[in-house]
Design a protein around this motif. Structure first.
Motif, mmCIF file in Angstrom:
data_model
loop_
_atom_site.group_PDB
_atom_site.id
_atom_site.type_symbol
_atom_site.label_atom_id
_atom_site.label_comp_id
_atom_site.label_asym_id
_atom_site.label_seq_id
_atom_site.Cartn_x
_atom_site.Cartn_y
_atom_site.Cartn_z
ATOM 1 N N ALA A 385 0.860 -1.180 0.000
ATOM 2 C CA ALA A 385 0.000 0.000 0.000
ATOM 3 C C ALA A 385 0.899 1.233 0.000
ATOM 4 O O ALA A 385 1.845 1.322 0.777
ATOM 5 N N VAL A 386 0.605 2.163 -0.893
ATOM 6 C CA VAL A 386 1.429 3.358 -1.001
ATOM 7 C C VAL A 386 0.894 4.420 -0.037
ATOM 8 O O VAL A 386 -0.309 4.675 0.011
ATOM 9 N N ASN A 387 1.799 5.000 0.713
ATOM 10 C CA ASN A 387 1.466 6.067 1.649
ATOM 11 C C ASN A 387 0.714 7.202 0.932
ATOM 12 O O ASN A 387 1.101 7.628 -0.150
ATOM 13 N N GLN A 388 -0.342 7.706 1.570
ATOM 14 C CA GLN A 388 -1.154 8.754 0.956
ATOM 15 C C GLN A 388 -0.322 10.009 0.679
ATOM 16 O O GLN A 388 -0.557 10.717 -0.297
ATOM 17 N N GLN A 389 0.666 10.251 1.537
ATOM 18 C CA GLN A 389 1.522 11.430 1.321
ATOM 19 C C GLN A 389 2.260 11.369 -0.006
ATOM 20 O O GLN A 389 2.461 12.376 -0.675
ATOM 21 N N ILE A 390 2.672 10.147 -0.372
ATOM 22 C CA ILE A 390 3.378 9.989 -1.647
ATOM 23 C C ILE A 390 2.422 10.242 -2.797
ATOM 24 O O ILE A 390 2.765 10.916 -3.776
ATOM 25 N N ILE A 391 1.183 9.744 -2.679
ATOM 26 C CA ILE A 391 0.186 9.981 -3.727
ATOM 27 C C ILE A 391 -0.047 11.476 -3.890
ATOM 28 O O ILE A 391 -0.033 12.015 -5.002
#
Lengths: 482, 482
Positions: A385-391
């Protein structure tokens, strides 16, 4: 406060290194009996001297390099390199206009490959060697930047790769950069060497083979020939260059794994599969169009399609055919490819395949989120799961990229360039590709652009190369505050 | 399971209403002594009959309308409306080709205004009246959709306005829709009426005044003249239409407040100020360009600039000048304007000003986040912190919008339209604007587009009008699952 002394210290050191590399062009010039050897030597001596002075003058500074210093070194580094790198062009009279000389050099160091030269073959071997070398050095710089420095600075969602990069993962930039850089440069040198051998085997002379290998691995695209790769009317040579452009557009960390026979790590990498998928789909469509619509032979259609697709996608910018003379369908596809760019951690420019992939995934997941508003639906990449901050960061990056593209197209249009040329010149500069569309297409050059336009495009090359944020931050109040 | 019966029930009712409105075109036709009155009357009778049958046949269905039913009604509604709305064009032989008739009608109901007609003045008044009425009805539909239905369905970050919309805020769609719709339609009718009066005062005949008021308030852009507003060589008329295009491009909830003298609510609205700012900046630049570069008189330059900017920004698509004959600088600006669109809750299409504003704000805040990685930095709008979910949704929307734009441009290019025409036709259809660039520019029309291309652009008008997600969801497995 920003520690300017350590910035100057590091820049001095880098300038010293640049000078040493520049010096290599002098013996090349001598071998081919050019009159430029002496001038090149003096230019390199000046660079070495100034670099060394700054280095020694500041050697007693405190060595703490924080984020701010990192951003400054990276941005100023490319600018300073280009100023000094332009000296040989200028003083040998190869490019007697300084704006043009600077444009050609920063286009080299940013591995863009946009040229103002109208008769490349008239230049001496020493100068052509230096021209190719600027791209090779720029490629080296960008590998370290994108795989070792930017992740630590937290730029552009590059944290995503921090786990993928071979080497230790300490807190400080210093040891990390050194270790990572060493391993990646090893690969870079090996591939360059391999390409030289394969090109010479195909009948290319050693000088051209070295120069083209430099600019292939850097995804730079400077050629020693006015007709670029179309000059070498050999399918073998074109396939070899296609292969190495492809390699150069892949994350160098993956090449590291491949060279250590850990192929499963390569194949499991989602960005790599996206990258491969884009090449296959675009090549298929363009090949079909050439065969069916333009009645070209199959192999030639495939080769030309593949070459152009890989060249534009990896942001190299070599050409073997005038794609603007093909159908509008192909032109539109090429224009779209200009935004994708290579993989993160490669020498390619553009928005980077991984960002496009994350954007697409996030958008399609929004459909799921709309139907299930209370569910947490994270973007998954490489199984995690990709961190929302990176998105958020990737989305901000994409917005800035497009915003820069839009505003810059307006700026170019004030010089009375039509919509297609304006957009093409900006996309090609910002994406570090080289040739664009319209009046800056693959059979044209950037010589006719007014002085202001050249400096402006040079700036675009820089911010494109440095993942936009790096440069934008320097103009932001948040950077200078407290 | 999706409750198809209630979907049919509602669609039947809406069709019945459409039939009644269509019937109005018959007496208009009679007044002007056209031969089309009878045909129009039969078409409307058929529509009323079929609508009523579906309505009565399903009147005993369970009346629970959930998200799924909402999406289906909205999407199918526009399609069914267009099929029946095309009948008068087809059967009166005004547009003897059904593809063309459908294109013209859906272009009307989506308030796009792209036309396949090559000689508008040859049509009868009855048909021209119905053509304008489709846009007015489409505008009514979109106001309810964007201010009453979509916020409840949670589409496109529209929740942001839920607090702004006048009327009760219950949990169920039903009473909310009814109350909100009533108030907003009241305003819509008042403005239309005012415009008619002002246009007649300027010397326009009543028929043209009514038709143009219909299509202005809907930001539709259908004119009764082949030369659009350029036909009326009157600065007064052009300024009046500019003013009402502006009003139609503003959130109707704000007009509600303005009519209740609560001007501070209008001025404090950030989207409104962005909207105003865009108009001012673009008009200023284009005016200066016309005055300095093309030596046009100041008032004429200002008027033409303002008209074209407001017309494109609000996605109306009226024209008073062939902007493609102006400098590339202006063409680029116009092309960029095509993506902005009106305000949310207006009849305008495009991406909507608020989304652009949120995107920009979020991107610039990312610079702050990079310098302070541990701080929570929310986007603020109208003084409140915007929920991260809304930001994600807006970003997903923008990605889909651009993705649709890119893929559709490729599709158009397969029909051998050049890059500019392909992009122009797609931007104008997806943004519900009307005229595009190149071969579909303001002095051209869509007649030459192949049959497949017309259906494709019609589809783009639909998904553009319904905020993309509404239509995309119907093609997503998440919609049909469980």
């Amino acid at each position: 406060m920003v520690n300017f002394r350590v910035v100057t210290y590091i820049l001095g050191f880098l300038l010293f290194i640049e000078g040493l590399f520049m010096m290599l062009a002098a013996p090349v010039s001598l071998i081919y009996d050019n009159s430029d050897a002496e001038t090149i030597f003096y230019c390199s001596l000046l660079t070495v001297f100034i670099g060394l002075s700054f280095f020694l003058w500041n050697r007693k500074c405190t060595k703490n390099i924080g984020k701010r210093e990192g951003y400054l070194i990276v941005t100023l580094g490319w600018v300073v390199f280009s100023f000094f790198g332009a000296l040989p062009f200028y003083f040998t009279n190869a490019i007697p206009n300084f704006t043009n000389a600077f444009f050609e050099t920063i286009s080299g160091f940013t591995t863009t490959g946009a040229s103002i030269l109208t008769d490349i073959e008239s230049l001496s071997q020493g100068i052509l060697f230096w021209r190719s070398l600027t791209q090779w050095l720029g490629g080296m710089g960008i590998i370290v930047l994108s795989l070792a420095i930017l992740p630590v600075l937290g730029i552009g969602g590059m944290q995503l790769f921090i786990a993928e990069v071979p080497g230790p993962t300490p807190d400080k930039i210093h040891p990390r950069v050194r270790e990572t850089a060493k391993r990646l440069w090893g690969i870079y040198v090996i591939f360059t060497f391999l390409e030289v051998i394969l090109l010479v085997m195909g009948g290319m002379n050693l000088f051209d083979a070295v120069c083209h290998s430099f600019t292939t691995m850097a995804t730079g695209g400077y050629s020693t020939k006015q007709d670029s790769i179309a000059y070498f009317d050999s399918p073998y040579i074109q396939y070899v260059i296609t292969f190495f452009m492809f390699i150069a557009g892949v994350n160098f960390a993956l090449s590291y794994f491949a060279l250590h026979f850990r192929f499963n790590k390569v194949w499991k990498n989602e960005e790599f599969r996206f990258f491969l998928g884009i090449i296959l789909v675009f090549t298929l469509f363009i090949t079909l169009n050439l065969v069916i619509d333009m009645k070209k032979p199959l192999e030639e259609s495939f080769r030309e399609s593949l070459f152009q697709v890989v060249s534009i996608l990896t942001t190299t910018g070599f050409v073997t055919a005038d794609y603007l003379s093909w159908r509008p369908f192909v032109v539109v596809l090429i224009f779209i490819l200009m935004f994708f760019g290579g993989s993160a951690g490669s020498t390619g420019g553009g928005m980077k395949v991984i960002r496009i992939a994350l954007l697409l995934k996030n958008s399609f997941l929004e459909l799921k989120r709309l139907m299930h508003p209370n569910a947490i639906v994270p973007v998954r990449f490489d199984g995690n799961a990709v961190n929302q901050q990176i998105i958020t960061n990737v989305l901000a990056f994409a917005s800035f990229y497009l915003l820069t593209f839009v505003i810059s197209s307006i700026v170019m249009s004030t010089m009375n360039y039509d919509l297609v040329t304006s957009m093409g010149a900006v996309a090609a500069s910002l994406g570090n590709i080289g040739p664009g569309l319209g009046a800056v297409g693959p059979m044209e050059n950037f010589a006719h652009i007014p002085v202001f336009g050249k400096w402006f495009l040079a700036f675009l090359m820089l911010i494109g190369r440095l993942e936009i944020f790096t440069v934008l931050l320097l103009f932001s109040p948040h950077f200078w505050r407290k």
